[in-house]
Design a protein around this motif. Structure first.
Motif, PDB file in Angstrom:
ATOM      1  N   HIS A 136       0.936  -1.115  -0.015  1.00  4.30           N
ATOM      2  CA  HIS A 136       0.012   0.094   0.012  1.00  4.30           C
ATOM      3  C   HIS A 136       0.930   1.069  -0.017  1.00  4.30           C
ATOM      4  O   HIS A 136       1.904   1.119   0.802  1.00  4.30           O
ATOM      5  CB  HIS A 136      -1.046   0.250   1.231  1.00  4.30           C
ATOM      6  CG  HIS A 136      -2.002   1.035   1.173  1.00  4.30           C
ATOM      7  ND1 HIS A 136      -1.728   2.342   1.585  1.00  4.30           N
ATOM      8  CD2 HIS A 136      -3.155   0.921   0.778  1.00  4.30           C
ATOM      9  CE1 HIS A 136      -2.985   2.900   1.205  1.00  4.30           C
ATOM     10  NE2 HIS A 136      -3.933   2.192   0.927  1.00  4.30           N
ATOM     11  N   PRO A 137       0.447   2.187  -0.779  1.00  8.74           N
ATOM     12  CA  PRO A 137       1.567   3.376  -0.834  1.00  8.74           C
ATOM     13  C   PRO A 137       1.728   3.926   0.538  1.00  8.74           C
ATOM     14  O   PRO A 137       2.645   4.519   0.829  1.00  8.74           O
ATOM     15  CB  PRO A 137       0.672   4.401  -1.486  1.00  8.74           C
ATOM     16  CG  PRO A 137      -0.093   3.643  -2.353  1.00  8.74           C
ATOM     17  CD  PRO A 137      -0.402   2.278  -1.726  1.00  8.74           C
ATOM     18  N   SER A 138       0.935   3.755   1.323  1.00 11.52           N
ATOM     19  CA  SER A 138       1.148   4.338   2.768  1.00 11.52           C
ATOM     20  C   SER A 138       2.337   3.584   3.541  1.00 11.52           C
ATOM     21  O   SER A 138       3.040   4.260   4.276  1.00 11.52           O
ATOM     22  CB  SER A 138      -0.077   4.614   3.813  1.00 11.52           C
ATOM     23  OG  SER A 138      -0.527   3.416   3.975  1.00 11.52           O
ATOM     24  N   THR A 139       2.015   2.296   3.506  1.00 13.54           N
ATOM     25  CA  THR A 139       3.238   1.372   3.810  1.00 13.54           C
ATOM     26  C   THR A 139       4.556   1.841   3.471  1.00 13.54           C
ATOM     27  O   THR A 139       5.617   2.018   4.071  1.00 13.54           O
ATOM     28  CB  THR A 139       2.628  -0.175   3.494  1.00 13.54           C
ATOM     29  OG1 THR A 139       1.491  -0.385   4.255  1.00 13.54           O
ATOM     30  CG2 THR A 139       4.091  -0.963   4.162  1.00 13.54           C
ATOM     31  N   ALA A 140       4.662   2.047   2.239  1.00 13.63           N
ATOM     32  CA  ALA A 140       5.899   2.577   1.468  1.00 13.63           C
ATOM     33  C   ALA A 140       6.402   3.746   1.885  1.00 13.63           C
ATOM     34  O   ALA A 140       7.554   4.062   2.167  1.00 13.63           O
ATOM     35  CB  ALA A 140       5.775   2.361  -0.091  1.00 13.63           C
ATOM     36  N   ASN A 141       5.391   4.839   2.296  1.00 11.72           N
ATOM     37  CA  ASN A 141       5.946   6.165   2.958  1.00 11.72           C
ATOM     38  C   ASN A 141       6.323   5.862   4.386  1.00 11.72           C
ATOM     39  O   ASN A 141       7.278   6.677   4.851  1.00 11.72           O
ATOM     40  CB  ASN A 141       4.514   7.027   2.715  1.00 11.72           C
ATOM     41  CG  ASN A 141       4.413   7.617   1.526  1.00 11.72           C
ATOM     42  OD1 ASN A 141       5.344   7.993   0.871  1.00 11.72           O
ATOM     43  ND2 ASN A 141       3.347   7.831   1.169  1.00 11.72           N
ATOM     44  N   ARG A 142       5.840   4.929   5.192  1.00 15.42           N
ATOM     45  CA  ARG A 142       6.201   4.744   6.387  1.00 15.42           C
ATOM     46  C   ARG A 142       7.607   4.157   6.371  1.00 15.42           C
ATOM     47  O   ARG A 142       8.502   4.593   7.181  1.00 15.42           O
ATOM     48  CB  ARG A 142       5.357   3.393   6.947  1.00 15.42           C
ATOM     49  CG  ARG A 142       4.557   4.222   8.288  1.00 15.42           C
ATOM     50  CD  ARG A 142       3.877   3.149   9.228  1.00 15.42           C
ATOM     51  NE  ARG A 142       3.452   1.857   8.473  1.00 15.42           N
ATOM     52  CZ  ARG A 142       2.395   1.711   8.141  1.00 15.42           C
ATOM     53  NH1 ARG A 142       1.315   2.241   8.168  1.00 15.42           N
ATOM     54  NH2 ARG A 142       2.269   0.436   7.448  1.00 15.42           N
ATOM     55  N   TRP A 143       7.913   3.169   5.354  1.00 14.70           N
ATOM     56  CA  TRP A 143       9.383   2.679   4.890  1.00 14.70           C
ATOM     57  C   TRP A 143      10.355   3.778   4.638  1.00 14.70           C
ATOM     58  O   TRP A 143      11.532   3.964   5.218  1.00 14.70           O
ATOM     59  CB  TRP A 143       9.369   1.814   4.108  1.00 14.70           C
ATOM     60  CG  TRP A 143       9.076   0.176   4.702  1.00 14.70           C
ATOM     61  CD1 TRP A 143       7.788  -0.309   4.627  1.00 14.70           C
ATOM     62  CD2 TRP A 143      10.093  -0.792   5.465  1.00 14.70           C
ATOM     63  NE1 TRP A 143       7.849  -1.582   5.045  1.00 14.70           N
ATOM     64  CE2 TRP A 143       9.058  -1.674   5.741  1.00 14.70           C
ATOM     65  CE3 TRP A 143      11.012  -0.528   5.941  1.00 14.70           C
ATOM     66  CZ2 TRP A 143       9.666  -2.659   6.697  1.00 14.70           C
ATOM     67  CZ3 TRP A 143      11.755  -1.373   6.807  1.00 14.70           C
ATOM     68  CH2 TRP A 143      10.938  -2.724   7.257  1.00 14.70           C
ATOM     69  N   ALA A 144       9.976   4.635   3.924  1.00  8.84           N
ATOM     70  CA  ALA A 144      10.661   5.837   3.671  1.00  8.84           C
ATOM     71  C   ALA A 144      10.952   6.825   4.659  1.00  8.84           C
ATOM     72  O   ALA A 144      12.160   7.481   5.107  1.00  8.84           O
ATOM     73  CB  ALA A 144       9.813   6.650   2.391  1.00  8.84           C
ATOM     74  N   GLY A 145       9.874   6.875   5.789  1.00  7.07           N
ATOM     75  CA  GLY A 145      10.241   7.421   7.068  1.00  7.07           C
ATOM     76  C   GLY A 145      11.258   6.963   7.613  1.00  7.07           C
ATOM     77  O   GLY A 145      12.140   7.506   8.518  1.00  7.07           O
ATOM     78  N   TYR A 146      11.108   5.424   7.740  1.00  2.00           N
ATOM     79  CA  TYR A 146      12.180   4.895   8.576  1.00  2.00           C
ATOM     80  C   TYR A 146      13.809   5.016   8.134  1.00  2.00           C
ATOM     81  O   TYR A 146      14.592   4.786   8.522  1.00  2.00           O
ATOM     82  CB  TYR A 146      11.846   3.233   8.641  1.00  2.00           C
ATOM     83  CG  TYR A 146      10.548   2.976   9.333  1.00  2.00           C
ATOM     84  CD1 TYR A 146      10.245   3.587  10.222  1.00  2.00           C
ATOM     85  CD2 TYR A 146       9.904   1.590   8.764  1.00  2.00           C
ATOM     86  CE1 TYR A 146       8.996   3.273  10.840  1.00  2.00           C
ATOM     87  CE2 TYR A 146       8.791   1.480   9.267  1.00  2.00           C
ATOM     88  CZ  TYR A 146       8.329   2.055  10.377  1.00  2.00           C
ATOM     89  OH  TYR A 146       7.080   1.646  11.142  1.00  2.00           O
ATOM     90  N   ALA A 147      13.898   5.162   6.899  1.00  2.00           N
ATOM     91  CA  ALA A 147      14.923   5.288   6.028  1.00  2.00           C
ATOM     92  C   ALA A 147      15.442   6.650   5.948  1.00  2.00           C
ATOM     93  O   ALA A 147      16.713   6.919   5.681  1.00  2.00           O
ATOM     94  CB  ALA A 147      14.999   4.777   4.597  1.00  2.00           C
ATOM     95  N   ASN A 148      14.610   7.721   6.823  1.00  2.00           N
ATOM     96  CA  ASN A 148      15.178   9.106   6.669  1.00  2.00           C
ATOM     97  C   ASN A 148      16.652   9.296   7.171  1.00  2.00           C
ATOM     98  O   ASN A 148      16.937   8.745   8.209  1.00  2.00           O
ATOM     99  CB  ASN A 148      14.230   9.942   7.446  1.00  2.00           C
ATOM    100  CG  ASN A 148      14.439  11.185   7.554  1.00  2.00           C
ATOM    101  OD1 ASN A 148      15.391  11.727   6.840  1.00  2.00           O
ATOM    102  ND2 ASN A 148      13.632  12.153   8.222  1.00  2.00           N
ATOM    103  N   ASP A 149      17.497   9.853   6.196  1.00  2.97           N
ATOM    104  CA  ASP A 149      18.735   9.790   6.981  1.00  2.97           C
ATOM    105  C   ASP A 149      18.979  11.174   7.446  1.00  2.97           C
ATOM    106  O   ASP A 149      20.315  11.685   7.457  1.00  2.97           O
ATOM    107  CB  ASP A 149      19.620   9.516   5.677  1.00  2.97           C
ATOM    108  CG  ASP A 149      19.601  10.335   4.433  1.00  2.97           C
ATOM    109  OD1 ASP A 149      18.638  11.054   4.486  1.00  2.97           O
ATOM    110  OD2 ASP A 149      20.271  10.148   3.425  1.00  2.97           O
TER     111      ASP A 149
END
Length: 107
Positions: A78-91
């Protein structure tokens, strides 16, 4: 002294020796079908491979290299799940630096 192949290499070598006519690295019980994800995870763990760690690392790498909407499409998320992963990857280190400035006395 002979060295043993790492778990992933050993798995690929064993699979190549089977030569049962399928093109899947991890074939399922039904002919021409891939193995179910739970069974694949169990097989990988039995060879000493850290499945959850590898999955999480792959997701973090994917969202740092590609936009989250593309990752969602590629992996069926789901796009919101991918956005959450992007938040975890925030450098960005801004959260760390702000917390450090508030709570750590300077020497």
């Amino acid at each position: 002294m002979a060295h043993e192949a790492p778990g992933s290499a050993r798995l690929v070598l064993e699979r190549r020796q089977l030569d049962d006519g399928t093109h899947y690295l991890l074939p399922g019980q039904a002919p021409g079908r891939a193995r179910n994800p739970l069974g694949a995870g169990a097989l990988l763990r039995s060879h000493g491979l850290p499945v959850l760690t590898a999955r999480n690392t792959a997701m973090i790498e994917a969202v740092t290299d590609l936009p989250p909407i593309i990752v969602a499409d590629l992996f069926g998320l789901h796009p919101s799940t991918a956005n959450r992963w992007a938040g975890y990857a925030n450098d960005s280190w801004t959260h760390y630096l702000a917390a450090r400035d508030r709570g750590v006395p300077r020497l």
